[in-house]
Design a protein around this motif. Structure first.
Motif, mmCIF file in Angstrom:
data_model
loop_
_atom_site.group_PDB
_atom_site.id
_atom_site.type_symbol
_atom_site.label_atom_id
_atom_site.label_comp_id
_atom_site.label_asym_id
_atom_site.label_seq_id
_atom_site.Cartn_x
_atom_site.Cartn_y
_atom_site.Cartn_z
ATOM 1 N N UNK A 52 0.827 -1.198 0.000
ATOM 2 C CA UNK A 52 0.000 0.000 0.000
ATOM 3 C C UNK A 52 0.862 1.249 0.000
ATOM 4 N N UNK A 53 2.081 1.121 0.430
ATOM 5 C CA UNK A 53 2.976 2.273 0.495
ATOM 6 C C UNK A 53 3.779 2.459 -0.783
ATOM 7 N N UNK A 54 3.654 1.535 -1.682
ATOM 8 C CA UNK A 54 4.490 1.572 -2.876
ATOM 9 C C UNK A 54 4.082 2.717 -3.793
ATOM 10 N N UNK A 55 5.074 3.372 -4.354
ATOM 11 C CA UNK A 55 4.812 4.414 -5.342
ATOM 12 C C UNK A 55 4.928 3.856 -6.748
ATOM 13 N N UNK A 56 5.747 2.830 -6.860
ATOM 14 C CA UNK A 56 5.957 2.224 -8.161
ATOM 15 C C UNK A 56 5.850 0.722 -8.039
ATOM 16 N N UNK A 57 5.599 0.121 -9.174
ATOM 17 C CA UNK A 57 5.546 -1.328 -9.213
ATOM 18 C C UNK A 57 6.933 -1.886 -8.941
ATOM 19 N N UNK A 58 6.970 -2.931 -8.139
ATOM 20 C CA UNK A 58 8.274 -3.504 -7.813
ATOM 21 C C UNK A 58 8.774 -4.394 -8.938
ATOM 22 N N UNK A 59 7.887 -4.700 -9.852
ATOM 23 C CA UNK A 59 8.280 -5.577 -10.949
ATOM 24 C C UNK A 59 8.721 -4.782 -12.156
ATOM 25 N N UNK A 60 7.821 -3.921 -12.630
ATOM 26 C CA UNK A 60 8.095 -3.245 -13.896
ATOM 27 C C UNK A 60 8.360 -1.756 -13.710
ATOM 28 N N UNK A 61 8.362 -1.298 -12.469
ATOM 29 C CA UNK A 61 8.698 0.100 -12.178
ATOM 30 C C UNK A 61 7.669 1.088 -12.706
ATOM 31 N N UNK A 62 6.577 0.588 -13.111
ATOM 32 C CA UNK A 62 5.544 1.495 -13.574
ATOM 33 C C UNK A 62 4.916 2.223 -12.392
ATOM 34 N N UNK A 63 4.484 3.429 -12.634
ATOM 35 C CA UNK A 63 3.835 4.164 -11.551
ATOM 36 C C UNK A 63 2.325 4.103 -11.696
ATOM 37 N N UNK A 64 1.877 3.274 -12.600
ATOM 38 C CA UNK A 64 0.432 3.115 -12.791
ATOM 39 C C UNK A 64 -0.097 2.090 -11.814
#
Ligand SMILES: [Zn+2]
Length: 55
Positions: free
Chosen positions: A31-43
């Motif tokens: 829930x705290x993530x700003x970006x995807x940990x896999x693909x680095x997308x911010x969507x």
């Protein structure tokens, strides 16, 4: 006083729904993530179901 299983289950379900889902690859992020940990997308979209949505 023992905590009832129902209560535990409620908390667990609630926690499980507090996630962010990547719109690009569908990975679950914290829930705290700003970006995807896999693909680095911010969507990231919030998977935050309304409380009381019981089956
Ligand atoms: Zn992703």
């Amino acid at each position: 006083m023992p905590i009832t299983d129902a209560m535990k289950k409620q908390i667990a379900q609630r926690r499980r729904l507090f996630l962010k889902i990547c719109m690009s690859c569908g990975a679950r992020n914290s829930i705290n993530a700003d970006r995807c940990r896999k693909c680095r997308s911010s969507d990231l979209r919030l998977k935050n179901r309304a409380l009381g949505a019981k089956k």
